[in-house]
Design an enzyme around this catalytic site. Structure first.
Site, PDB file in Angstrom:
ATOM      1  N   CYS A  53       6.072  28.569 -24.160  1.00  0.00           N
ATOM      2  CA  CYS A  53       4.986  29.327 -23.543  1.00  0.00           C
ATOM      3  C   CYS A  53       5.561  30.091 -22.366  1.00  0.00           C
ATOM      4  O   CYS A  53       6.175  29.509 -21.477  1.00  0.00           O
ATOM      5  CB  CYS A  53       3.900  28.362 -23.084  1.00  0.00           C
ATOM      6  SG  CYS A  53       2.581  29.159 -22.176  1.00  0.00           S
ATOM      7  N   CYS A  75       0.679  35.867 -20.111  1.00  0.00           N
ATOM      8  CA  CYS A  75      -0.438  36.511 -20.806  1.00  0.00           C
ATOM      9  C   CYS A  75      -1.771  36.150 -20.194  1.00  0.00           C
ATOM     10  O   CYS A  75      -2.730  36.910 -20.293  1.00  0.00           O
ATOM     11  CB  CYS A  75      -0.423  36.135 -22.277  1.00  0.00           C
ATOM     12  SG  CYS A  75      -0.595  34.382 -22.537  1.00  0.00           S
ATOM     13  N   THR A  78      -0.821  26.451 -16.966  1.00  0.00           N
ATOM     14  CA  THR A  78       0.558  26.515 -17.435  1.00  0.00           C
ATOM     15  C   THR A  78       1.449  27.372 -16.549  1.00  0.00           C
ATOM     16  O   THR A  78       2.548  26.990 -16.191  1.00  0.00           O
ATOM     17  CB  THR A  78       0.622  27.075 -18.871  1.00  0.00           C
ATOM     18  OG1 THR A  78      -0.376  26.434 -19.633  1.00  0.00           O
ATOM     19  CG2 THR A  78       1.977  26.824 -19.477  1.00  0.00           C
ATOM     20  N   GLU A  93       2.665  22.447 -17.134  1.00  0.00           N
ATOM     21  CA  GLU A  93       1.271  22.543 -16.723  1.00  0.00           C
ATOM     22  C   GLU A  93       1.057  21.858 -15.381  1.00  0.00           C
ATOM     23  O   GLU A  93       1.761  20.904 -15.064  1.00  0.00           O
ATOM     24  CB  GLU A  93       0.353  21.883 -17.754  1.00  0.00           C
ATOM     25  CG  GLU A  93       0.337  22.575 -19.091  1.00  0.00           C
ATOM     26  CD  GLU A  93       1.584  22.281 -19.922  1.00  0.00           C
ATOM     27  OE1 GLU A  93       2.233  21.243 -19.679  1.00  0.00           O
ATOM     28  OE2 GLU A  93       1.931  23.093 -20.791  1.00  0.00           O
ATOM     29  N   HIS A 138      -7.784  35.815 -24.861  1.00  0.00           N
ATOM     30  CA  HIS A 138      -6.773  34.765 -24.894  1.00  0.00           C
ATOM     31  C   HIS A 138      -6.642  34.172 -26.301  1.00  0.00           C
ATOM     32  O   HIS A 138      -5.576  33.706 -26.685  1.00  0.00           O
ATOM     33  CB  HIS A 138      -7.130  33.694 -23.866  1.00  0.00           C
ATOM     34  CG  HIS A 138      -5.915  32.994 -23.327  1.00  0.00           C
ATOM     35  ND1 HIS A 138      -4.755  33.649 -22.993  1.00  0.00           N
ATOM     36  CD2 HIS A 138      -5.664  31.681 -23.070  1.00  0.00           C
ATOM     37  CE1 HIS A 138      -3.853  32.783 -22.561  1.00  0.00           C
ATOM     38  NE2 HIS A 138      -4.372  31.581 -22.615  1.00  0.00           N
ATOM     39  N   TYR A 163      -3.023  34.073 -28.857  1.00  0.00           N
ATOM     40  CA  TYR A 163      -2.422  33.024 -29.675  1.00  0.00           C
ATOM     41  C   TYR A 163      -1.980  33.536 -31.050  1.00  0.00           C
ATOM     42  O   TYR A 163      -1.148  32.911 -31.707  1.00  0.00           O
ATOM     43  CB  TYR A 163      -3.407  31.864 -29.839  1.00  0.00           C
ATOM     44  CG  TYR A 163      -3.407  30.922 -28.666  1.00  0.00           C
ATOM     45  CD1 TYR A 163      -3.809  31.356 -27.410  1.00  0.00           C
ATOM     46  CD2 TYR A 163      -2.978  29.613 -28.780  1.00  0.00           C
ATOM     47  CE1 TYR A 163      -3.808  30.501 -26.314  1.00  0.00           C
ATOM     48  CE2 TYR A 163      -2.968  28.747 -27.701  1.00  0.00           C
ATOM     49  CZ  TYR A 163      -3.385  29.195 -26.471  1.00  0.00           C
ATOM     50  OH  TYR A 163      -3.357  28.351 -25.393  1.00  0.00           O
ATOM     51  N   CYS A 171       1.794  34.869 -29.567  1.00  0.00           N
ATOM     52  CA  CYS A 171       2.811  33.976 -28.989  1.00  0.00           C
ATOM     53  C   CYS A 171       3.159  32.826 -29.927  1.00  0.00           C
ATOM     54  O   CYS A 171       4.336  32.522 -30.136  1.00  0.00           O
ATOM     55  CB  CYS A 171       2.361  33.462 -27.626  1.00  0.00           C
ATOM     56  SG  CYS A 171       0.878  32.445 -27.659  1.00  0.00           S
ATOM     57  N   GLU A 198      -1.544  22.475 -27.299  1.00  0.00           N
ATOM     58  CA  GLU A 198      -2.153  23.625 -26.648  1.00  0.00           C
ATOM     59  C   GLU A 198      -2.591  24.693 -27.643  1.00  0.00           C
ATOM     60  O   GLU A 198      -3.463  25.506 -27.328  1.00  0.00           O
ATOM     61  CB  GLU A 198      -1.215  24.174 -25.571  1.00  0.00           C
ATOM     62  CG  GLU A 198      -1.083  23.146 -24.460  1.00  0.00           C
ATOM     63  CD  GLU A 198      -0.380  23.668 -23.229  1.00  0.00           C
ATOM     64  OE1 GLU A 198      -0.315  22.907 -22.251  1.00  0.00           O
ATOM     65  OE2 GLU A 198       0.114  24.820 -23.243  1.00  0.00           O
TER      66      GLU A 198
END
Lengths: 483, 483, 483, 483
Positions: free
Chosen positions: D100, D104, D191, D257, D292, D296, D299, D447
């Protein structure tokens, strides 16, 4: 009395001088090592429960060889009832340890070697069965834990044993003496080996006449000269060294794998169970794999019970237990877990007597059982992570929970339902982490895939046992096809 | 001798004067109707096989009530062995008919009414059990086929029986007389009713004291005054009237459903098995549903065997049987099918004795069994369609195959592997069509979903039987949670 | 004006004298045949909607060749926007017909032949592209429906075209003349052929130099001498002859497949688009298949919308629409359906310009799209059957609903929610039956599997296009592997 | 010039004095901490790639506010093309970090706050949009990384913000001053927070008028007084401290995180973007979540590419890359991964302009995208474990590989294909372990489930956006239902 207590078991292992390596160094005292001890505790549970009257029926049996009550893990199955009780015993142990308790592999070796030696002797006039029965009586009398070792390193998987560049990538006989044989090679991924008194070595696959020296099965004590072990790393292994009981999720139990090397190990004749009769290698493998695929319909179901329970507790603590989607996910987890159990039970109930007199599971259904085990625990784990919530992977450490500055903040901000302590909420999150990502995930996930044979191995067996020709005939009859 | 031959069975049904309606008209001779006859043939198979020595053990049993050999479909289970044999019998019949053979519903009714009446009598001092045993002896002696009827039309599913606008949407007592009761209502989706000598009616769900008149169970002959049936349409039903044996796929066997109406039917006291004891309605439903969910782990597996076989034959005929993806799909089909069988066997092997002395399946596992049946046949069907290829839905009619102009073209262009006749290739395609889209798909797909209760019904039972509290306790013990 | 009305279209087809066979006989008036007409109505919808101002943007485009507004089904894609609009147009038509509307296959042929002829000419100095553009202008000007024919019967699938026992199992040139060629062979599973003015024939697979005579692409009018069609049977096809609008579920629309035989058909040079340039056969197939796999991300999504809607209506009528599991199943159906749509849109948005100037979809994503279409409609159908309930396969006929005796009983006992008429409840059940088991299931299920290539064909393309080498390099970089 | 180099970025973060706690203690130098540094390196990659000409188009854009080239992570989307490029940028970064990369979340916050403030101002005459645009210009000019913080701890999930026992379990205003507000609360699971210059705080869910003090959005620098962070534990986190580059699998990149606590933090008016306008809290949440959920689809696909590549390398090294089942599993992994990508692209291509002028994704498809992300990575991971084999969880440590006694044994027995070094084989196993069980599994699995909202959150949005009423109307039209 043939049953050891848990404490006696621990001490008996402590007395053995095994060569154990970890992180590049010899481990002088494996029994008390924080990484290794939980694995020993799991095996110990097989002794502890056998002492408890409420579990006597499931945990023990009367041996037809010694006529004494023995631990069921050393028992030769006398009926389909014994086969079903085995599954129940494994589920129970999964529930009590939430880990791999390792001793089933020996049990499965006993039963497959028992019947295979009988049939080998019949064909070859050898004495392997007698060897084995004598060995077994000794094991039963002493209540030993015995590792069953099958998987060779195998090197290049596209090549047969004798075609490997390095001949030692499959276990083989390097010297034949009047009193026994000398073997070299290794067995990989051995879960219980470290906690075993003896080890039974079996071939890893079917053999052709070219592989004569590789068709070898035998037993030796684990402290035999020439045997050494290198412990494999697990996800989160060193967390056990940090001294936090909270952070490890399951502080008491675990399972540990080791590469086990046989560097010119001598095996006396009386402990040899196969020696060059290549056509029986496949039978031994198939039967061992069959029994062990049945096993997964018990042990993983028990671990699944704990994970389902943990998810349900997490839902309670999060205040989400009344949401219909949460309830539905718990039902799905139970459904999948019980489907695995059904397969474990069914291949047992449909078992049958071998020529040697012990009972074998239904091979088709045992392979179906294991094939499902390569799938459902993954979905059960996914659902557990879904119910648990992000906290299972972002919760701070116990040190934060205890820290002067951080403690009150963790206490405050990670409280779920007001009536539940933050500590308990963190504990259940850690257990779920342990089972889905941590040390126990190694057993619950990846070994559910590969233990007792990778998924494709079961598919090959399903193909062989599925009797497609009979099914074609049924279809042709219905369709009125005449050829 | 308590066993009828198939021929005797057909004639015995022919003699009964039932009120059967189809396409808006009364069917004067149901036994010889081309749409209805295949369904009768399926039931007949339960008689034919019982006559064959090789199937005696699975198809028959010694009745503890008459001490005679009876058809297993009329047997009260005396052991878990009986439960497993039931599953094997159903699988066998599925293999021989590739259809629903209907008679299991009576068997499941017998066994649930047997134990429920026993417990009802114990609580209420009634004589239902005696009534039932007398009835059963008559059934066994005559080797009757008996329908077990549970599903009421239910109307608005968000409302209880007594809250429906039309009270008849649930079967109920409309008049109580000294010698019996008069009932009104209907039972929907009755598969075997048309081919049955008698019918056992049971309540459709748990009841509260408000539903007293709805808590009624009884048996009557199918030609009782006031009973009529309206046949439901099935996909491709009228193709059976067209006279082509090729086009129907399975020209011999089938299953047919009917709405069965009870218009003020009188039931004598001696055939009443429940009458207002509302708290036992739920037990009867739960047990019947449990047995019937077990059944699906046998019958649908047998039909699955035929479909797998048909797909394998299609692969042979297409010249695709060596493609690795085809082989893998066949393995997957076998795997899924045997998983269903495992569930059927497991809930049987784990069955237990009721207070009345007969054996009940493990309810949790039986519900798990059926839940899987609501899923896997769909995937098996999808894979069969995959292997078969487009031809299964675009093949021309038998009339084209026989046609002067079209015949040679069909012969030429629909040839697969040169050694196989086009006719045989078309026949296997039609069988696959029949099982995935045609009349048999009704049984293999939609009724796998809804028969013996829709998927959500099983989920509710899994939730109740899953013992989540015990699982939570296991998790808390492992996580060292104290509350 | 280049756009026909629906009525004009019907009449234009009526004028064509095609050789259509069904049930072994020639169909004299296909346009008015009850089995065939619904299929024609589906194509008609592509004309009717193009006339409606609210759909002008999605249904029409300005042709760069004629500079007129043409039906989008005859349009050469000028941008990724055109590609996305194609998907939206197909979804719209699926929603309006709940069936296969057939005309996309020509559109996909136009676009693949357009770019392939361009590249073939460049390599070989041929004039195929000019031929094709002239042909296309004629099609656009007349607003013709053109079938795109690819799938040969193929015979033994383990053998190449030239290795078949019967050479005609793949379409091939049997005679070469100065003014054209004569071809023989057949195209199987042709859905829209019956309702088309012209047909474009393309090779069915990649070819090697040995297959020169099989590398042939061309266009001919459907009433050309030597062409004949044999209609394939569909599940429930003859129900359309029974005269019940209720029982067929979808009384207006459908799709029908035919084996189309070319018995020494002459093709003039100007309509030839490939003739022996074997190395371009694969390109034409790959592009056509790619476009057609994109198409399924539109049309099947539209049909899915209808099925989801039907299930939601059934839930309303059953009184089950507030049950959380029903709501969740509807969400799942929408989720799966929109996932298919995502794939259709994505391969369009990621399209790119070919050398010839038109736009091609992203081939990897188009294959991924179709692969999902081989799975999700089956699950959507299963969920629809789940929500509908058993009634969808056991409901009586319209004749029963209208019958003097049976009518009042059906009316009474199949009422769901009191406010909804039984007729409407039965109608929605029949629609669900039609889409999951009946005539429309042929298109929604089996052709979702095999249309535009069977699942394995997509997997091969995914393997080729997936760029595994680049992915390996990424992994090695992260793992610091140097070789 | 608005673009920082990676090195400048690292130094800019080093200069900030943040309060970071880990294992109960303050971390004095987070930038150089072995557990934390890989996470910083991942963000750094967003700077490094933006400097490379070959990635300029995907990594940067011209800001309409500064008219300068800015990092795309700070860009307000001006078109659907920008939306698609975002997805491609995220996939690229996933490929380059296998982790990650955190930035973003700020980008998604920018775009949702941008349009929501515009609409809030329009309704309330506030100046939030102007505040935000000024803030954004400053961010773009300085090329800052900004965390977007949404998830509150939430406490008892069955209770609303104002109904919690502890009011701080949702972020809220505790004091209102003329020049700003004072807030208290925390944001969980953050994160990128540790590696950010600023943080944008947004409400966590829709609000009712009762929750006025909770409807607060603002930005502050990460070294603002009152902010502190407690780092969450990850599976295998401390393995990074052990100094082995092999054992960690991915030695360079990661994600970490933190619970981020706001203890009476003062926010000046000019950085406030919402303050009590409760009815706009939901819009901000829905849009942020939508963007968001789109993310996903980029990423995780990039990380998936690495995992697929790793599995393919493992197959090569094991000598299993020619097995048909291995090839098929790789195809399935690619298929699933590209399906996710399709969803990311589709919701972008179907995006539309908001009132404020920026572009929003299609919300239905973005939720469908994320819903698939909660499933497919788990299956991809399972397949990777399948291909890798048991060695991925039983391989010994680097210390064993380097150890005097153990080294030669490991070298010998864990060799696969003879031409590949054991080190490389172990490295690829560790990478697979990292992604499926280790630190990266936190991001790739759990996640993927919970980031951007848990699965059920998407289902609720799919239900809302799925337009069931239109679908019902379509079905009724086809079925000729009139009500």
């Amino acid at each position: 009395m043939a049953l050891m207590t848990g404490e006696q078991y621990i001490e008996s292992i402590r007395k053995m001088k095994m060569n154990v390596y970890m992180f590049g160094k010899k481990v002088e005292n494996p029994v008390d090592d924080p990484i290794l001890r939980p694995s020993l505790n799991s095996v110990r549970m097989t002794y502890d429960l056998a002492q408890m009257p409420e579990y006597q029926d499931v945990m023990t049996a009367i041996s037809p060889f010694t006529n004494e009550r023995v631990n069921r893990f050393t028992h030769i199955h006398q009926s389909t009832d014994d086969l079903r009780k085995k599954v129940k015993m494994l589920r129970l142990l999964g529930q009590k340890t939430a880990a791999c308790f390792q001793r089933c592999v020996g049990m499965d070796a006993f039963n497959s070697v028992f019947s295979t030696t009988y049939e080998t002797d019949k064909a070859h006039g050898t004495k392997y069965h007698e060897n084995f029965v004598n060995f077994l009586k000794m094991v039963e009398t002493n209540d030993f834990t015995v590792d069953g070792a099958m998987t060779d390193p195998k090197g290049d998987r596209s090549k047969a044993p004798h075609a490997q560049e390095d001949p030692d990538l499959f276990m083989h006989v390097v010297e034949r003496r009047p009193d026994g044989v000398v073997v070299r090679g290794a067995k990989a991924h051995q879960t219980g080996v470290l906690n075993s008194h003896w080890i039974i070595v079996m071939p890893t696959q079917s053999m052709t006449p070219d592989d004569k020296d590789y068709a070898i099965a035998f037993a030796v004590p684990m402290d035999t000269e020439g045997i050494s072990m290198i412990i494999g790393r697990q996800s989160c292994d060193t967390r056990k060294r940090e001294g936090s009981s909270m952070d490890v999720g399951n502080s008491e139990f675990g399972g540990v794998e080791a590469l086990t090397i046989f560097d010119n190990v001598f095996v006396p004749n009386e402990y040899i169970f196969l020696n060059g009769e290549t056509e029986f290698a496949g039978m031994m493998v198939e039967r061992f794999a069959g029994y062990h695929r049945q096993s997964y319909g018990g042990c993983k179901v028990g671990v699944g019970d704990v994970l389902i329970g943990a998810a349900a507790v997490a839902a309670d603590y999060n205040g989400a237990n009344k949401a219909s989607h949460v309830k539905d996910k718990l039902i799905e987890m139970v459904h999948l877990n019980e489907t695995l159990y059904c397969c474990g039970i069914a291949c047992s109930a449909e078992g049958y007597k071998t020529e040697s007199g012990n009972y074998l599971i239904d091979l088709l259904l045992a392979n179906v059982c294991k094939q499902n085990v390569t799938r459902f625990p993954y979905e059960i784990a996914r659902l557990a992570e879904d119910i648990a919530g992000d906290l299972m992977v972002t919760a701070p450490s116990e040190a934060d929970f205890r820290g002067e500055v951080t403690g009150p903040l963790v206490e405050k901000y990670f409280r779920g339902v007001a009536s539940v302590s933050t500590e308990n909420r963190l504990r259940i999150m850690r257990l779920i982490e342990n089972l889905t990502l941590g040390t126990a995930a190694v057993g619950y996930r990846t070994e559910s895939l590969h233990g007792a044979g990778s998924p494709q191995a079961q598919r090959i067996m399903i193909s062989r046992q599925g009797n497609l020709e009979q099914k074609k005939a049924l279809a042709k009859a219905i369709a009125h096809i005449q050829e």
